[in-house]
Each structure stands twice: as structure tokens, then as C-alpha cells.
Scaffold this motif. Structure first.
Motif, mmCIF file in Angstrom:
data_model
loop_
_atom_site.group_PDB
_atom_site.id
_atom_site.type_symbol
_atom_site.label_atom_id
_atom_site.label_comp_id
_atom_site.label_asym_id
_atom_site.label_seq_id
_atom_site.Cartn_x
_atom_site.Cartn_y
_atom_site.Cartn_z
ATOM 1 N N ARG A 150 -9.503 -9.940 3.848
ATOM 2 C CA ARG A 150 -8.206 -9.826 3.188
ATOM 3 C C ARG A 150 -7.538 -8.356 3.409
ATOM 4 N N CYS A 151 -6.447 -8.123 3.640
ATOM 5 C CA CYS A 151 -5.901 -6.865 3.294
ATOM 6 C C CYS A 151 -4.529 -7.007 2.778
ATOM 7 N N LEU A 152 -4.002 -5.693 2.356
ATOM 8 C CA LEU A 152 -2.916 -5.555 1.544
ATOM 9 C C LEU A 152 -2.054 -4.753 2.321
ATOM 10 N N PRO A 153 -0.644 -5.106 2.205
ATOM 11 C CA PRO A 153 0.463 -4.273 2.882
ATOM 12 C C PRO A 153 0.908 -2.993 1.864
ATOM 13 N N ALA A 154 0.622 -1.795 2.380
ATOM 14 C CA ALA A 154 1.125 -0.622 1.822
ATOM 15 C C ALA A 154 2.708 -0.108 2.155
ATOM 16 N N ARG A 155 3.433 -0.409 1.130
ATOM 17 C CA ARG A 155 4.942 -0.114 1.304
ATOM 18 C C ARG A 155 5.707 1.109 0.669
ATOM 19 N N SER A 156 6.540 1.686 1.190
ATOM 20 C CA SER A 156 7.798 2.558 0.743
ATOM 21 C C SER A 156 8.073 2.138 -0.632
ATOM 22 N N PRO A 157 8.818 2.975 -1.340
ATOM 23 C CA PRO A 157 9.551 2.457 -2.497
ATOM 24 C C PRO A 157 10.784 1.596 -2.087
ATOM 25 N N ALA A 158 11.179 1.927 -0.995
ATOM 26 C CA ALA A 158 12.350 0.932 -0.588
ATOM 27 C C ALA A 158 11.917 -0.564 0.150
ATOM 28 N N GLY A 159 10.523 -0.657 0.103
ATOM 29 C CA GLY A 159 10.101 -1.685 0.669
ATOM 30 C C GLY A 159 9.778 -1.843 2.107
ATOM 31 N N GLU A 160 9.355 -0.586 2.863
ATOM 32 C CA GLU A 160 9.292 -0.746 4.145
ATOM 33 C C GLU A 160 7.696 -0.608 4.273
ATOM 34 N N LEU A 161 7.201 -1.398 5.346
ATOM 35 C CA LEU A 161 5.866 -1.483 5.611
ATOM 36 C C LEU A 161 5.475 -0.218 6.234
ATOM 37 N N LEU A 162 4.581 0.432 5.498
ATOM 38 C CA LEU A 162 3.874 1.598 5.859
ATOM 39 C C LEU A 162 2.563 1.290 6.888
ATOM 40 N N ASP A 163 1.533 0.806 6.444
ATOM 41 C CA ASP A 163 0.380 0.389 7.085
ATOM 42 C C ASP A 163 -0.307 -0.703 6.152
ATOM 43 N N ASN A 164 -1.314 -0.856 6.475
ATOM 44 C CA ASN A 164 -2.317 -1.901 5.561
ATOM 45 C C ASN A 164 -3.551 -1.353 5.056
ATOM 46 N N VAL A 165 -4.167 -2.001 4.061
ATOM 47 C CA VAL A 165 -5.400 -1.445 3.410
ATOM 48 C C VAL A 165 -6.192 -2.818 3.318
ATOM 49 N N CYS A 166 -7.610 -2.490 3.450
ATOM 50 C CA CYS A 166 -8.340 -3.952 3.146
ATOM 51 C C CYS A 166 -8.701 -3.917 1.552
ATOM 52 N N GLN A 167 -8.721 -5.101 1.335
ATOM 53 C CA GLN A 167 -8.859 -5.414 -0.245
ATOM 54 C C GLN A 167 -10.274 -5.687 -0.510
ATOM 55 N N ALA A 168 -10.743 -4.761 -1.317
ATOM 56 C CA ALA A 168 -12.291 -4.838 -1.647
ATOM 57 C C ALA A 168 -12.644 -6.116 -2.416
ATOM 58 N N SER A 169 -13.598 -6.657 -2.089
ATOM 59 C CA SER A 169 -14.094 -7.793 -2.871
ATOM 60 C C SER A 169 -15.242 -7.545 -3.630
ATOM 61 N N ARG A 170 -15.646 -8.528 -4.333
ATOM 62 C CA ARG A 170 -17.084 -8.238 -5.218
ATOM 63 C C ARG A 170 -18.122 -7.746 -4.395
ATOM 64 N N LYS A 171 -18.344 -8.551 -3.266
ATOM 65 C CA LYS A 171 -19.498 -8.243 -2.302
ATOM 66 C C LYS A 171 -19.343 -6.815 -1.625
ATOM 67 N N ASP A 172 -18.270 -6.220 -1.456
ATOM 68 C CA ASP A 172 -17.977 -5.137 -0.881
ATOM 69 C C ASP A 172 -18.276 -4.072 -2.069
ATOM 70 N N PHE A 173 -17.975 -4.260 -3.275
ATOM 71 C CA PHE A 173 -18.402 -3.399 -4.370
ATOM 72 C C PHE A 173 -19.761 -3.083 -4.710
ATOM 73 N N ARG A 174 -20.483 -4.292 -4.450
ATOM 74 C CA ARG A 174 -22.052 -4.227 -4.479
ATOM 75 C C ARG A 174 -22.503 -3.606 -3.351
ATOM 76 N N ASP A 175 -21.954 -3.788 -1.971
ATOM 77 C CA ASP A 175 -22.609 -2.817 -0.826
ATOM 78 C C ASP A 175 -22.235 -1.505 -1.344
ATOM 79 N N ALA A 176 -21.137 -0.868 -1.783
ATOM 80 C CA ALA A 176 -20.879 0.050 -2.123
ATOM 81 C C ALA A 176 -21.979 0.911 -3.075
#
Length: 290
Positions: free
Chosen positions: A26-52
Motif C-alpha cells: 500500500r501507498c498513500l498520496p502526498a498532496r499540497s494544500p490545494a490538492g495537487e499530487l506531489l509524490d507518494n509514500v509507502c504506508q507502513a503496516s504492522r509487519k513493517d513496524f516489527r521489521d523496524a
């Protein structure tokens, strides 16, 4: 001429010195205050947290054994790298938050200064907070602060960069390893900061940075048995109660350092006593020779 599509970057999670996609995909869009798509970021899961957490635990031993002087030099090097990419971060903060460039520039400069400030504490805090204790026997009795282990740092949304640096630095300068949950609302500066750490001299796994939805991870943070402390920079009552309730399972420490957006630029965010929130006091007895 054919129309060209912009290639949007998808920022990865930073775990164990590597940039990895979320195991959930999963990933999430990172947007400007005006709603413009800037980039995307990964959405960390429980497994990702355990790995970290696992990566932080592996890194902890080697990092804690580094000399205080060397840890300070490594943190100073990270500040240098942050300064080198200041222009990029200014643009990212401005586009993400809508802040004017001068305000974004002030935040990046403050983050550099904050990292340098805490780098200077690495070889001083044991002298300030340690002690030689009077005892009624022929012994020396020393009390010194030691790192506690793996610490989860929860960064607030605003400002997006300065609080992350201000909360992370006093945790790792003593030898702890950290798992940082970045700003949910403005994740891009934190994601870029992870790229800065990756090119500094910091050991892999000492700092792990996760992006995504903060509340999805709170229960896992509270219940994880290999987390030794939580530093909460958000200060939401419900979330704080959940973290403290779960901390009773393994007696992990909980410290709340929630400040207003303005206060992150003040001396309140440079409190050296924050270092003491994630250390344990070790007392040693040594006989006095005749």
C-alpha cells in the motif's frame, strides 16, 4: 507531439539502512494544500513496524558501544548532510504545507542547528547527569546513565521536519536505536531526511523511519515486547492513554513531549533532560584499594 506523463516518486520506508516497500504493497498520496499530487509514500503496516524494531535491536548493541565522541561526530556529519540538501527540503516543506519559503528555510536551518546542538551533548550528558555517591564503606559508588535500547518516536504533523529531528536526536545520542513514525499529514520531508541519514555515517538500523497512518500502528507500538520506550510528540489524549496502557506489558517508558508549532523553534525543544527519558541509571560499586 505526444503528451508526457510526470513520473511521481514513491518514497520507500527506511528500515535497517535500506529503502523498502511496505509488505502490504500500500501507498498513500502526498498532496499540497490545494490538492495537487506531489509524490507518494509507502504506508507502513504492522509487519513493517516489527521489521523496524528488529533492525533497531540489531543496531543497538554496536551503536551503544561506539565512543561518545564518535557518536557526536556522526550526528554532526548528519547535520552537514542535512545542510547540503537544505534547498530541496525548503521546497518540499513549502509545497507540502503551503508555508512561504522564508518560513520553510527557517525550519530547515533550525533542524540543522538542533542536530548540531544535540551532537554536542554526546560526551557531556554522562558528566552532567551521572554522579559519585557517598557511601559508608570503603567503596566508590558511581551512577551513570546508560541507553535503554529500542525507542519509538512519534513525530507530530506540524512542523513536518524540526520536531522529528528534535525528538530523535536526544534518543540516539546516548546509544539508543530509534523507530520514528513520521508526520502523517506531511510525510515528504521525513522521507527525504531518511535519504540524508542513509548517506551519512550513521550505522544502518540506528534510525528507522516509517510513513503512513499513525493510528494504525499505535496498538502495535504499545504492545510490542521489544520496545523499551516511547517518546510521543503528538500528545493526543486517547492515543497517549493507549500507549501508556500497553506499556504496562513490558514496563516500557512513556514520555510526552508535545509542543505547539511555535515552541519547536524555542529552547523548550532543546531540553537536555529529554535525554534522560530514554536512559537507565546504572550504579556500580568498586572497592577502594589500600
Amino acid at each position: 507531439m505526444k503528451a508526457r506523463l510526470d513520473v511521481r516518486k514513491t518514497y520507500k520506508l527506511y528500515i535497517g539502512g535500506n529503502f523498502v516497500r511496505s509488505e502490504s504493497g500500500r501507498c498513500l498520496p502526498a498532496r499540497s494544500p490545494a490538492g495537487e499530487l506531489l509524490d507518494n509514500v509507502c504506508q507502513a503496516s504492522r509487519k513493517d513496524f516489527r521489521d523496524a524494531v528488529a533492525a533497531a535491536r540489531v543496531a543497538f548493541d554496536g551503536w551503544a558501544k561506539k565512543s561518545a565522541y564518535l557518536r557526536g561526530q556522526i550526528l554532526y556529519r548528519a547535520a552537514e548532510m542535512l545542510q547540503n540538501r537544505a534547498g530541496e527540503l525548503v521546497k518540499e516543506i513549502a509545497s507540502s504545507t503551503g508555508a512561504p519559503s522564508n518560513r520553510a528555510r527557517r525550519e530547515v536551518a533550525a533542524a540543522v542547528d538542533r542536530l548540531v546542538y544535540f551532537a554536542g551533548w554526546t560526551d557531556k550528558y554522562t558528566q552532567v547527569f551521572g554522579s559519585v555517591n557517598p557511601v559508608a564503606s570503603s567503596h566508590f559508588n558511581f551512577s551513570t546513565p546508560d541507553p535503554t535500547g529500542v525507542v519509538v518516536v512519534i513525530a507530530p504533523d506540524e512542523p513536518p521536519l524540526l520536531p522529528l529531528v528534535s525528538l530523535m536526536a536526544p534518543v540516539i545520542l546516548s546509544g539508543n536505536a530509534a523507530v520514528v513514525v513520521a508526520s502523517e499529514k506531511y510525510p515528504l520531508p521525513a522521507a527525504t531526511f531518511s535519504e540524508i541519514l542513509a548517506t551519512s555515517d550513521l550505522l544502518a538500523g540506528v534510525v528507522n523511519i516509517l510513513t503512513g497512518k499513525r493510528h494504525d500502528l499505535l496498538g502495535h507500538i504499545a504492545s510490542h515486547m521489544d520496545v523499551n520506550a516511547v517518546v510521543d510528540g503528538v500528545g493526543e489524549a486517547e492515543a497517549g492513554a493507549k500507549l501508556q496502557g500497553g506499556s504496562a506489558l513490558n514496563l516500557k517508558r512513556y514520555a510526552c513531549h508535545a509542543l505547539s508549532a511555535k515552541e519547536w523553534f524555542s529552547a523548550r525543544a532543546e531540553d537536555p533532560y529529554w535525554i534522560m527519558d530514554t536512559v537507565e541509571i546504572k550504579t556500580t560499586w568498586h572497592p577502594i584499594g589500600l
